[in-house]
Design a protein around this motif. Structure first.
Motif, PDB file in Angstrom:
ATOM      1  N   ALA A 134      66.239  27.676  14.237  1.00  0.00           N
ATOM      2  CA  ALA A 134      65.814  29.036  14.569  1.00  0.00           C
ATOM      3  C   ALA A 134      65.061  29.058  15.891  1.00  0.00           C
ATOM      4  N   THR A 135      64.275  28.027  16.146  1.00  0.00           N
ATOM      5  CA  THR A 135      63.512  27.961  17.400  1.00  0.00           C
ATOM      6  C   THR A 135      64.462  27.935  18.590  1.00  0.00           C
ATOM      7  N   ILE A 136      65.506  27.141  18.472  1.00  0.00           N
ATOM      8  CA  ILE A 136      66.483  27.070  19.560  1.00  0.00           C
ATOM      9  C   ILE A 136      67.219  28.399  19.690  1.00  0.00           C
ATOM     10  N   ALA A 137      67.528  29.005  18.558  1.00  0.00           N
ATOM     11  CA  ALA A 137      68.244  30.291  18.595  1.00  0.00           C
ATOM     12  C   ALA A 137      67.386  31.392  19.219  1.00  0.00           C
ATOM     13  N   ILE A 138      66.106  31.437  18.898  1.00  0.00           N
ATOM     14  CA  ILE A 138      65.289  32.536  19.442  1.00  0.00           C
ATOM     15  C   ILE A 138      64.966  32.302  20.919  1.00  0.00           C
ATOM     16  N   ALA A 139      64.939  31.047  21.327  1.00  0.00           N
ATOM     17  CA  ALA A 139      64.741  30.783  22.764  1.00  0.00           C
ATOM     18  C   ALA A 139      65.940  31.289  23.553  1.00  0.00           C
ATOM     19  N   ASP A 140      67.106  31.145  22.989  1.00  0.00           N
ATOM     20  CA  ASP A 140      68.325  31.562  23.686  1.00  0.00           C
ATOM     21  C   ASP A 140      68.571  33.065  23.562  1.00  0.00           C
ATOM     22  N   TYR A 141      67.922  33.702  22.594  1.00  0.00           N
ATOM     23  CA  TYR A 141      68.067  35.147  22.408  1.00  0.00           C
ATOM     24  C   TYR A 141      67.109  35.875  23.359  1.00  0.00           C
ATOM     25  N   GLU A 142      67.582  36.931  23.982  1.00  0.00           N
ATOM     26  CA  GLU A 142      66.766  37.694  24.928  1.00  0.00           C
ATOM     27  C   GLU A 142      66.112  38.867  24.196  1.00  0.00           C
ATOM     28  N   GLY A 143      64.820  38.799  23.969  1.00  0.00           N
ATOM     29  CA  GLY A 143      64.119  39.902  23.319  1.00  0.00           C
ATOM     30  C   GLY A 143      62.954  39.383  22.501  1.00  0.00           C
ATOM     31  N   PRO A 144      62.081  40.307  22.086  1.00  0.00           N
ATOM     32  CA  PRO A 144      60.893  39.885  21.341  1.00  0.00           C
ATOM     33  C   PRO A 144      61.230  39.407  19.927  1.00  0.00           C
ATOM     34  N   VAL A 145      60.548  38.343  19.513  1.00  0.00           N
ATOM     35  CA  VAL A 145      60.790  37.758  18.193  1.00  0.00           C
ATOM     36  C   VAL A 145      59.451  37.394  17.556  1.00  0.00           C
ATOM     37  N   TYR A 146      59.361  37.641  16.269  1.00  0.00           N
ATOM     38  CA  TYR A 146      58.257  37.096  15.464  1.00  0.00           C
ATOM     39  C   TYR A 146      58.849  36.111  14.470  1.00  0.00           C
ATOM     40  N   MET A 147      58.319  34.899  14.441  1.00  0.00           N
ATOM     41  CA  MET A 147      58.798  33.921  13.468  1.00  0.00           C
ATOM     42  C   MET A 147      57.609  33.339  12.708  1.00  0.00           C
ATOM     43  N   ARG A 148      57.748  33.312  11.381  1.00  0.00           N
ATOM     44  CA  ARG A 148      56.704  32.734  10.536  1.00  0.00           C
ATOM     45  C   ARG A 148      57.139  31.343  10.094  1.00  0.00           C
ATOM     46  N   VAL A 149      56.266  30.371  10.292  1.00  0.00           N
ATOM     47  CA  VAL A 149      56.549  29.012   9.826  1.00  0.00           C
ATOM     48  C   VAL A 149      55.420  28.558   8.909  1.00  0.00           C
ATOM     49  N   GLY A 150      55.784  27.972   7.791  1.00  0.00           N
ATOM     50  CA  GLY A 150      54.792  27.627   6.770  1.00  0.00           C
ATOM     51  C   GLY A 150      53.966  26.402   7.136  1.00  0.00           C
ATOM     52  N   ARG A 151      52.867  26.269   6.450  1.00  0.00           N
ATOM     53  CA  ARG A 151      51.927  25.191   6.704  1.00  0.00           C
ATOM     54  C   ARG A 151      52.214  23.961   5.853  1.00  0.00           C
ATOM     55  N   ILE A 152      52.547  24.197   4.588  1.00  0.00           N
ATOM     56  CA  ILE A 152      52.651  23.062   3.661  1.00  0.00           C
ATOM     57  C   ILE A 152      54.012  22.381   3.782  1.00  0.00           C
ATOM     58  N   ALA A 153      54.042  21.138   3.350  1.00  0.00           N
ATOM     59  CA  ALA A 153      55.317  20.424   3.305  1.00  0.00           C
ATOM     60  C   ALA A 153      56.212  21.108   2.281  1.00  0.00           C
ATOM     61  N   SER A 154      57.443  21.393   2.672  1.00  0.00           N
ATOM     62  CA  SER A 154      58.357  21.982   1.697  1.00  0.00           C
ATOM     63  C   SER A 154      59.696  21.259   1.751  1.00  0.00           C
ATOM     64  N   PRO A 155      60.423  21.304   0.632  1.00  0.00           N
ATOM     65  CA  PRO A 155      61.652  20.509   0.524  1.00  0.00           C
ATOM     66  C   PRO A 155      62.709  20.957   1.526  1.00  0.00           C
ATOM     67  N   ILE A 156      63.459  19.994   2.011  1.00  0.00           N
ATOM     68  CA  ILE A 156      64.607  20.294   2.860  1.00  0.00           C
ATOM     69  C   ILE A 156      65.753  20.736   1.959  1.00  0.00           C
ATOM     70  N   ILE A 157      66.389  21.829   2.332  1.00  0.00           N
ATOM     71  CA  ILE A 157      67.420  22.432   1.482  1.00  0.00           C
ATOM     72  C   ILE A 157      68.797  22.134   2.071  1.00  0.00           C
ATOM     73  N   ASP A 158      69.695  21.721   1.198  1.00  0.00           N
ATOM     74  CA  ASP A 158      71.076  21.504   1.620  1.00  0.00           C
ATOM     75  C   ASP A 158      71.777  22.860   1.667  1.00  0.00           C
ATOM     76  N   GLN A 159      72.077  23.313   2.864  1.00  0.00           N
ATOM     77  CA  GLN A 159      72.749  24.614   2.992  1.00  0.00           C
ATOM     78  C   GLN A 159      74.233  24.440   3.312  1.00  0.00           C
ATOM     79  N   GLY A 160      74.746  23.288   2.909  1.00  0.00           N
ATOM     80  CA  GLY A 160      76.177  23.052   3.067  1.00  0.00           C
ATOM     81  C   GLY A 160      76.579  23.052   4.534  1.00  0.00           C
ATOM     82  N   ARG A 161      77.701  23.649   4.795  1.00  0.00           N
ATOM     83  CA  ARG A 161      78.205  23.632   6.161  1.00  0.00           C
ATOM     84  C   ARG A 161      77.796  24.868   6.954  1.00  0.00           C
ATOM     85  N   SER A 162      77.076  25.780   6.308  1.00  0.00           N
ATOM     86  CA  SER A 162      76.699  26.998   7.031  1.00  0.00           C
ATOM     87  C   SER A 162      75.702  26.642   8.123  1.00  0.00           C
ATOM     88  N   SER A 163      75.895  27.255   9.290  1.00  0.00           N
ATOM     89  CA  SER A 163      74.969  26.976  10.383  1.00  0.00           C
ATOM     90  C   SER A 163      74.066  28.181  10.587  1.00  0.00           C
TER      91      SER A 163
END
Lengths: 288, 320
Positions: B150-179
């Motif tokens: 998402a960080t790379i995507a919002i850097a490449d996107y032209e316009g204002p963005v708000y992104m929330r990122v959590g503090r605690i360790a959280s599990p990595i999720i297998d999202q299959g082949r979806s990008s």
């Protein structure tokens, strides 16, 4: 470069005339502060700023960030009189669909209006950010930021004053139009900002205090940009709200009151006409 | 896949920012005295001349970032969610959004899992506040890998963005082949009986609930709505049409965030009952993240109960 004092004074008078006519035509607006800052706008756009209406997007241009957006009638006039806008567009102030709303909107005139403003104090960090980007990107332009004195009540201004000094933003000049009036009365009665020069110096700014209606003094203060290259500059311009229109001078009422037809006529007579500048045509509003 | 097993979502942001800044020299970063907690300190170490320490001055930081963006830079302004979305709302509204300034506001410490710092530091309303601003893109990634993308995507996107990122360790999720694609939901699990619409750290809980529902013979579709605005309307409408029972799951107030966005869309286009799992209209308190999630109803069991209610209503609009 030496300035032409008479020409700049005439420019200031023309801004005043435009302000009265625009606001009268619009039926509402903020004449007092705009009249009081006429010499500041005249010197900025007529002398101090390096800018070219033919190349408004030049990254090396000097820029004005108007933070006290309510006095935008004077800015619009200065822009029109220097070739950024057709003169007749001044008659569209505050109208639906106009590029000249009651507070400036950057997206309606990109690179001409440098910043949208109105909520006070917000322009100061924006001006600083533009100036810091200039330093980061190697652009040579100087950034001016105009604020009102009551605006100095806003906390964000002081946050930005601190960080501009900390980051040595030397390509930034803050101009305070100090007329000691705000909507509810005298700044000194409501929440005094004195001693302002001392405060700004204590915040590590290079401070100059001038008569904001003296063309020579304004020109000297606003072109003194190369001294102390690592220090942000503040110019406290002592001004008179409503300057040039005797019955408006020093009255807080004229912060945001539209003159009647008779008052507008009286005001224009007091300012006087200068043949070198033709007045902009006022279009009649379409009948409903 | 940069991260495996488990990592704080903010780490994904911090690592990606360095990567994107290597590629694009107009990327700069600002922080309001929270460089390590927001993970922008990795950028600061790599690019000290492009890093701006603003001190404890969030309004100044946002306004400065706006000015930088108006002059061609791509500023990432970082602080905690409460200090941007609430404290600096005016600067975001006027100087960033109304100016159409290309500023990326990235905030850690959103939601309830801030923990012991208590209610003052727990933003339950940041996503709602940002959603209301015209032109603002609002992103809430589910894990560190998604935050990286998402960080790379919002850097490449032209316009204002708000992104929330959590503090605690959280599990990595297998999202299959979806990008990852801004504004495009990711279908993490297929099913037609009930749709669980989630984002942020709650996605993993929704997936867990879906596994348990399967044991009850209920096939749950799990949709990752990482971009809250612009909402992937097609994904939500398809879920409403094909599943007829919907549950929103968010680490946020049930007002104005994911449930709000989904309800606004469906009430106009395809009226559907929605069960909302999230924080009710209340402030938080101090407590360990897991304790807080349990106390405020952000649990697998709550999702299960909500899903069962939604299924039993069968998409019929009834007063509850």
């Amino acid at each position: 470069m030496q300035h032409n004092k008479d020409e700049l004074q005439n420019f200031a008078h023309q801004i005043r005339r435009d302000v009265i006519r625009m606001i009268r035509h619009a039926g509402s607006g903020h004449p007092g502060g705009a009249l009081g800052a006429a010499e500041l706008f005249a010197v900025l756009y007529g002398h101090a700023m390096k800018h070219d209406p033919g190349a408004p997007e030049d990254p090396h241009r000097d820029r004005l960030v108007l933070s006290n957006g309510h006095i935008c009638a004077a800015l619009y006039s200065a822009l029109a009189r220097t070739g950024y806008l057709p003169l007749e567009e001044l008659g569209t102030l505050r109208q639906l669909g106009s590029r000249l709303p009651g507070h400036p909107s950057r997206t309606k005139l990109p690179a001409v209006i440098e910043n949208s403003s109105g909520p006070l104090g917000q322009g100061v960090p924006v001006a600083k950010g533009i100036a810091q980007a200039n330093l980061q990107l190697g652009f040579t332009g100087h950034i001016y930021c105009l604020v009102g004195d009551g605006e100095m009540h806003e906390g964000i201004v002081w946050e930005s004053l601190l960080s501009a000094a900390q980051h040595r933003v030397g390509n930034l000049t803050l101009i305070v139009s100090y007329n000691n009036l705000q909507i509810d009365g005298r700044v000194s009665d409501i929440k005094d900002i004195q001693p302002l020069a001392d405060k700004l110096r204590a915040f590590r700014w290079d401070v100059t205090e001038i008569d904001g209606h003296n063309i020579d003094a304004v020109a000297e203060a606003l072109t003194n940009r190369h001294a102390k290259p690592d220090q942000p500059k503040a110019v406290i311009a002592n001004t008179v709200m409503g300057k040039g229109v005797p019955f408006m001078e020093n009255l807080a009422k004229w912060h945001g009151t539209c003159p009647t037809e008779d008052e507008a006529t009286q005001a224009l007579e007091a300012i006087g006409t200068v043949p070198a500048y033709q007045d902009f045509p006022i279009m009649e509003k379409a009948e409903a | 896949m940069i991260f495996r097993d488990s990592a704080p979502i903010r780490d994904g942001f911090g690592r990606a920012l360095v990567e994107v800044a290597t590629r694009r020299r107009e990327v700069v970063a600002l922080t309001a005295d929270v460089s390590e907690p927001t993970r922008v300190h990795w950028f600061a170490e790599e690019f000290p001349n492009r890093f701006y320490q603003m001190g404890i001055s969030e309004n100044d930081m946002i306004g400065t970032a706006a000015g930088m963006a108006l002059n061609g830079l791509i500023p990432f302004a970082t602080t905690f969610a409460v200090f941007a979305a609430s404290l600096a709302h005016q600067a975001i509204r006027l100087s960033v959004a109304y100016n159409e300034a290309n500023v990326k506001i990235v905030c850690s410490h959103g939601g309830i899992t801030v923990g012991g710092d208590g209610a003052t530091h727990q933003a339950f309303e940041d996503l709602a506040l940002m959603r209301l601003i015209p032109g603002m893109t609002v992103v809430c990634p589910c894990d560190a890998n998604e935050a990286y993308d998402a960080t790379i995507a919002i850097a490449d996107y032209e316009g204002p963005v708000y992104m929330r990122v959590g503090r605690i360790a959280s599990p990595i999720i297998d999202q299959g082949r979806s990008s990852f694609e801004l504004g495009k939901a990711r279908i993490v699990r297929t099913g037609d009986d009930v749709a669980l619409l989630a984002n942020g750290i709650m996605l993993v809980y929704a997936l867990e609930a879906a596994e348990l529902l399967e044991q009850e013979g209920v096939q749950a579709r799990v949709i990752n709505l990482h971009t809250l605005k612009p909402l992937d309307e097609d994904a939500v409408l398809s879920a409403a049409r094909e599943c007829a029972a919907l549950v929103t799951v968010e680490e946020h107030s049930v007002l104005g965030g994911l449930r709000g966005a989904v309800a606004e869309l469906l009430s106009a286009r395809h009226p559907t009952p929605i069960e909302g799992v999230g924080v009710n209209d209340t402030f938080g308190e101090a407590g360990e993240p897991e304790e807080m999630l349990a106390k405020y109803g952000l649990t697998v069991n709550q999702i299960l109960a909500a899903a069962r209610r939604a299924v039993s209503r069968g998409g019929v609009v009834t007063e509850v």
